[in-house]
Motif scaffolding. Structure first.
Motif, PDB file in Angstrom:
ATOM      1  N   ASP A 197      -1.239 -13.946  -9.413  1.00 38.22           N
ATOM      2  CA  ASP A 197      -0.810 -13.894  -8.012  1.00 38.22           C
ATOM      3  C   ASP A 197      -0.009 -12.616  -7.764  1.00 38.22           C
ATOM      4  OD1 ASP A 197       0.307 -14.245  -5.520  1.00 38.22           O
ATOM      5  OD2 ASP A 197       1.711 -15.805  -6.176  1.00 38.22           O
ATOM      6  N   PRO A 198      -0.620 -11.606  -7.124  1.00 41.20           N
ATOM      7  CA  PRO A 198       0.094 -10.332  -6.931  1.00 41.20           C
ATOM      8  C   PRO A 198       1.101 -10.370  -5.777  1.00 41.20           C
ATOM      9  CG  PRO A 198      -2.099 -10.211  -5.969  1.00 41.20           C
ATOM     10  CD  PRO A 198      -1.989 -11.574  -6.598  1.00 41.20           C
ATOM     11  N   GLY A 199       1.037 -11.409  -4.922  1.00 38.49           N
ATOM     12  CA  GLY A 199       1.859 -11.395  -3.717  1.00 38.49           C
ATOM     13  C   GLY A 199       1.269 -10.411  -2.719  1.00 38.49           C
ATOM     14  N   ALA A 200       2.117  -9.842  -1.859  1.00 34.61           N
ATOM     15  CA  ALA A 200       1.625  -8.894  -0.857  1.00 34.61           C
ATOM     16  C   ALA A 200       1.207  -7.591  -1.541  1.00 34.61           C
ATOM     17  CB  ALA A 200       2.714  -8.624   0.174  1.00 34.61           C
ATOM     18  N   LEU A 201       0.218  -6.911  -0.940  1.00 35.47           N
ATOM     19  CA  LEU A 201      -0.284  -5.661  -1.513  1.00 35.47           C
ATOM     20  C   LEU A 201      -0.219  -4.543  -0.480  1.00 35.47           C
ATOM     21  CD1 LEU A 201      -3.476  -7.131  -3.230  1.00 35.47           C
ATOM     22  CD2 LEU A 201      -1.511  -6.154  -4.439  1.00 35.47           C
ATOM     23  N   ASN A 202       0.072  -3.327  -0.966  1.00 32.82           N
ATOM     24  CA  ASN A 202      -0.064  -2.141  -0.123  1.00 32.82           C
ATOM     25  C   ASN A 202      -0.663  -1.066  -1.013  1.00 32.82           C
ATOM     26  OD1 ASN A 202       0.105   0.130   1.430  1.00 32.82           O
ATOM     27  ND2 ASN A 202       2.219  -0.210   2.092  1.00 32.82           N
ATOM     28  N   GLY A 203      -1.957  -0.805  -0.836  1.00 31.34           N
ATOM     29  CA  GLY A 203      -2.653   0.104  -1.747  1.00 31.34           C
ATOM     30  C   GLY A 203      -2.614  -0.488  -3.139  1.00 31.34           C
ATOM     31  N   ASP A 204      -2.142   0.308  -4.112  1.00 31.16           N
ATOM     32  CA  ASP A 204      -2.094  -0.229  -5.473  1.00 31.16           C
ATOM     33  C   ASP A 204      -0.698  -0.758  -5.827  1.00 31.16           C
ATOM     34  OD1 ASP A 204      -0.874   2.169  -5.510  1.00 31.16           O
ATOM     35  OD2 ASP A 204      -2.062   3.054  -7.136  1.00 31.16           O
ATOM     36  N   VAL A 205       0.168  -0.879  -4.818  1.00 28.36           N
ATOM     37  CA  VAL A 205       1.503  -1.430  -5.077  1.00 28.36           C
ATOM     38  C   VAL A 205       1.495  -2.930  -4.778  1.00 28.36           C
ATOM     39  CG1 VAL A 205       3.949  -1.323  -4.498  1.00 28.36           C
ATOM     40  CG2 VAL A 205       2.563   0.758  -4.456  1.00 28.36           C
ATOM     41  N   ALA A 206       1.904  -3.733  -5.778  1.00 23.76           N
ATOM     42  CA  ALA A 206       1.921  -5.189  -5.614  1.00 23.76           C
ATOM     43  C   ALA A 206       3.355  -5.690  -5.510  1.00 23.76           C
ATOM     44  CB  ALA A 206       1.224  -5.856  -6.796  1.00 23.76           C
ATOM     45  N   GLU A 207       3.544  -6.683  -4.638  1.00 25.69           N
ATOM     46  CA  GLU A 207       4.854  -7.319  -4.475  1.00 25.69           C
ATOM     47  C   GLU A 207       5.407  -7.798  -5.819  1.00 25.69           C
ATOM     48  OE1 GLU A 207       4.676 -10.720  -1.911  1.00 25.69           O
ATOM     49  OE2 GLU A 207       6.745 -11.324  -2.284  1.00 25.69           O
ATOM     50  N   GLY A 267      -2.338  -5.861   8.875  1.00 23.71           N
ATOM     51  CA  GLY A 267      -3.327  -6.320   9.844  1.00 23.71           C
ATOM     52  C   GLY A 267      -2.720  -6.658  11.193  1.00 23.71           C
ATOM     53  N   SER A 268      -1.370  -6.726  11.246  1.00 21.75           N
ATOM     54  CA  SER A 268      -0.718  -7.054  12.520  1.00 21.75           C
ATOM     55  C   SER A 268      -0.462  -5.772  13.311  1.00 21.75           C
ATOM     56  CB  SER A 268       0.603  -7.769  12.235  1.00 21.75           C
ATOM     57  OG  SER A 268       1.539  -7.469  13.238  1.00 21.75           O
ATOM     58  N   PRO A 269      -0.480  -5.847  14.652  1.00 25.18           N
ATOM     59  CA  PRO A 269      -0.160  -4.656  15.452  1.00 25.18           C
ATOM     60  C   PRO A 269       1.281  -4.189  15.235  1.00 25.18           C
ATOM     61  CG  PRO A 269      -0.461  -6.604  16.854  1.00 25.18           C
ATOM     62  CD  PRO A 269      -0.897  -6.983  15.475  1.00 25.18           C
ATOM     63  N   PHE A 270       2.145  -5.062  14.664  1.00 28.28           N
ATOM     64  CA  PHE A 270       3.553  -4.706  14.453  1.00 28.28           C
ATOM     65  C   PHE A 270       3.810  -4.133  13.054  1.00 28.28           C
ATOM     66  CE2 PHE A 270       3.393  -8.563  17.158  1.00 28.28           C
ATOM     67  CZ  PHE A 270       3.723  -7.958  18.361  1.00 28.28           C
ATOM     68  N   ALA A 271       2.726  -3.971  12.265  1.00 23.85           N
ATOM     69  CA  ALA A 271       2.892  -3.600  10.852  1.00 23.85           C
ATOM     70  C   ALA A 271       3.764  -2.364  10.678  1.00 23.85           C
ATOM     71  CB  ALA A 271       1.532  -3.398  10.192  1.00 23.85           C
ATOM     72  N   GLN A 272       3.647  -1.376  11.577  1.00 25.92           N
ATOM     73  CA  GLN A 272       4.415  -0.140  11.390  1.00 25.92           C
ATOM     74  C   GLN A 272       5.773  -0.164  12.091  1.00 25.92           C
ATOM     75  OE1 GLN A 272       3.738   1.844   8.995  1.00 25.92           O
ATOM     76  NE2 GLN A 272       1.869   0.654   8.675  1.00 25.92           N
ATOM     77  N   TYR A 378       9.224  -4.865   4.213  1.00 27.14           N
ATOM     78  CA  TYR A 378       7.819  -5.126   4.532  1.00 27.14           C
ATOM     79  C   TYR A 378       6.912  -4.146   3.793  1.00 27.14           C
ATOM     80  CZ  TYR A 378       9.294  -8.425   8.061  1.00 27.14           C
ATOM     81  OH  TYR A 378       9.838  -9.515   8.690  1.00 27.14           O
ATOM     82  N   MET A 379       6.093  -4.705   2.903  1.00 30.42           N
ATOM     83  CA  MET A 379       5.127  -3.877   2.175  1.00 30.42           C
ATOM     84  C   MET A 379       4.179  -3.176   3.146  1.00 30.42           C
ATOM     85  SD  MET A 379       5.399  -4.668  -1.255  1.00 30.42           S
ATOM     86  CE  MET A 379       3.744  -4.443  -1.896  1.00 30.42           C
ATOM     87  N   SER A 380       4.011  -3.775   4.337  1.00 29.08           N
ATOM     88  CA  SER A 380       3.047  -3.249   5.304  1.00 29.08           C
ATOM     89  C   SER A 380       3.615  -2.068   6.101  1.00 29.08           C
ATOM     90  CB  SER A 380       2.633  -4.374   6.260  1.00 29.08           C
ATOM     91  OG  SER A 380       3.787  -5.058   6.744  1.00 29.08           O
ATOM     92  N   ASN A 381       4.937  -1.854   6.019  1.00 29.61           N
ATOM     93  CA  ASN A 381       5.555  -0.742   6.749  1.00 29.61           C
ATOM     94  C   ASN A 381       5.635   0.487   5.842  1.00 29.61           C
ATOM     95  OD1 ASN A 381       8.259   0.844   7.280  1.00 29.61           O
ATOM     96  ND2 ASN A 381       7.640  -0.034   9.243  1.00 29.61           N
ATOM     97  N   ARG A 382       5.218   1.640   6.368  1.00 27.19           N
ATOM     98  CA  ARG A 382       5.112   2.830   5.526  1.00 27.19           C
ATOM     99  C   ARG A 382       6.466   3.196   4.892  1.00 27.19           C
ATOM    100  NH1 ARG A 382       2.526   5.570   9.404  1.00 27.19           N
ATOM    101  NH2 ARG A 382       0.551   4.486   9.269  1.00 27.19           N
ATOM    102  N   GLN A 383       7.528   3.199   5.728  1.00 34.18           N
ATOM    103  CA  GLN A 383       8.848   3.586   5.197  1.00 34.18           C
ATOM    104  C   GLN A 383       9.360   2.574   4.166  1.00 34.18           C
ATOM    105  OE1 GLN A 383       9.722   3.993   9.379  1.00 34.18           O
ATOM    106  NE2 GLN A 383      11.408   5.340   8.790  1.00 34.18           N
ATOM    107  N   ASP A 384       9.222   1.282   4.515  1.00 34.90           N
ATOM    108  CA  ASP A 384       9.668   0.243   3.579  1.00 34.90           C
ATOM    109  C   ASP A 384       8.894   0.346   2.267  1.00 34.90           C
ATOM    110  OD1 ASP A 384      11.564  -0.766   5.233  1.00 34.90           O
ATOM    111  OD2 ASP A 384      10.740  -2.797   5.369  1.00 34.90           O
ATOM    112  N   ALA A 385       7.578   0.556   2.374  1.00 38.72           N
ATOM    113  CA  ALA A 385       6.736   0.595   1.178  1.00 38.72           C
ATOM    114  C   ALA A 385       7.170   1.731   0.259  1.00 38.72           C
ATOM    115  CB  ALA A 385       5.270   0.745   1.567  1.00 38.72           C
TER     116      ALA A 385
END
Ligand code: ZN
Length: 426
Positions: A197-207, A267-272, A378-385
């Motif tokens: 179970d990787p959790g949330a993913l952003n590219g090759d970075v796993a939660e 996938g959400s419009p608020f991701a960024q 948020y893994m989905s936010n560029r700065q947070d990631a």
């Protein structure tokens, strides 16, 4: 000798407790002494805990009633054998019998109807004290065995033979020959997900990777002060059910439980636009729809671990019991920890717009241990990631968690102690 396994199923355990409660209602009053069941009745070991350090270590055996016991010592290699008259081990009782302090390895099982715990020690040890006692206000009893470091020449071998028992008692504490081991409070840090179970993913970075790194740093940071011991639910990339995480918290007699995650709105419009840390406490009624959905997502982690490992809390009767179990004191202490985390996280990494939320997270359903779940960002936010994978940022959050935990224990040592007494008395 059949050794007790590590299998544990919280749902079954709760049902078993229900069956026992019903049996008591039919056959006797719950207030009668546990030993009234008669000498031939089998006692149950409900849990085992190990505390202390490499100089003094205490092994606590939690029992449903007082038993006679005997302790033997063996050399080559050094071992301590604890025999419990007519006793068996409940499923999961062994979970807390960990290698810690003077204990290097251990096993337990039944032999001839008696329970036996074998402790392999790191070197020669002496039994400083051992006694069975009832914990005031609680059913059952506890056997504490205190081990201290000794020299090879000071090591005394007492082989298993009835008359040669080093210590053999049923209740009266023997005169203590030294101070009790200095026992540090235990904080459990729970890096979410892991293994399959990787959790949330952003590219090759796993939660799962980010939260494990932060958990390890937080452990080092908290333990550096020497006052608190940290147990990680997982120190590697491995699968772990939510029930097992909760059981580890109970078995290690934790005074605080901090679960670490990183959210995603991919996938959400608020991701960024959505970013920052959020702290969740337990509530069966979610503080918002977003909080409810997040709890649903995190609770689904068990579907990747295996159906049999899930906490069976969808049964309405069990849900009701769980709600009752969330005692006011534990809930209050959880909020206190949350309130101490907020300013430290705000100063170090920044908070989300609504940083104090509540929802029905399975891993927070702990009757006796104040627990919070931190979503680091948020893994989905560029700065947070970017921050999430930065070692500098990971050290900052570890320091913030350590500071909040230190604040918590400084502010309410009494509350922490009472939570501990409850946890250690079954
Ligand atoms: Zn997560």
């Amino acid at each position: 000798m059949g050794f007790c396994g590590r299998a544990y199923d919280a749902g079954r355990r709760i049902r078993l407790a229900l069956v026992l409660a019903c049996a008591l209602a039919v056959f006797g009053s719950p207030g009668q002494p546990a030993s009234a069941a008669g000498p031939e009745a089998t006692a149950s070991v409900t849990g085992i805990g190990v505390q202390g350090d490499a100089r003094r270590t205490r092994v606590s055996v939690h029992l449903d009633r007082a038993v006679r016991f005997a302790i033997y010592t063996l050399a080559d290699p050094f071992r301590i054998v604890v025999d419990l008259d007519a006793a068996r081990f409940e499923d999961g009782a062994r979970a807390g019998l960990v290698a810690r302090g003077l204990i290097e390895a251990s096993r337990c099982g039944t032999a001839g109807g008696n329970g036996r715990i074998v402790l392999a020690t790191r070197g020669p040890v002496a039994v400083d004290a051992a006694h069975v006692f009832r914990v005031p206000g609680e059913k059952g009893a506890r056997l504490d065995v205190d081990l201290i470091e000794t020299s090879a020449s000071g090591y005394k071998v007492v082989a298993p033979a009835g008359s040669a028992a080093l210590l053999d008692g049923t209740g009266a504490p023997p005169a203590r020959t030294g101070a009790a081991p200095k026992v540090r409070p235990v904080v459990v840090i729970d890096p979410g997900h892991g293994g399959a179970d990787p959790g949330a993913l952003n590219g090759d970075v796993a939660e799962k990777t980010v939260v494990l790194a932060v958990a390890r740093l937080a452990k080092a940071e908290i333990e550096a002060a020497g006052e608190i011991e940290v147990v990680l639910t997982r120190a590697e990339d491995e699968s772990l059910s939510l029930a097992r995480r909760v059981e580890m918290s109970r078995a290690s007699q934790a005074r605080l439980f901090v679960s670490i995650h990183a959210d995603s709105l991919a996938g959400s419009p608020f991701a960024q636009s959505v970013r920052g840390a959020t702290i969740y406490t337990l509530s069966e009624k979610a503080s918002s729809e977003e909080a409810r959905l997040l709890a649903e997502k995190e609770n689904a982690a068990d579907t990747l671990v295996g159906r049999e490992a899930r906490v069976d809390d969808d049964d309405p009767q069990i849900r009701g019991i769980l709600a009752d179990l969330v005692r006011r004191e534990t809930a209050r202490a959880s909020l206190d920890l949350r309130n101490r985390l907020l300013p430290h996280l705000r100063a170090s990494i920044g908070l989300s717009k609504d940083p104090a939320r509540a929802a029905g997270f399975r891993v927070l359903r702990q009757a006796e241990v104040p627990a919070v779940l931190v979503e680091l960002g948020y893994m989905s936010n560029r700065q947070d990631a970017q921050m999430l994978v930065s070692p500098d940022w990971q050290r900052k959050i570890a320091a913030a968690i350590a500071a909040a935990v230190a604040d918590y224990f400084k502010a309410q040592p009494g509350a922490a102690a009472s939570v501990h007494r409850r946890a250690s008395s079954r």
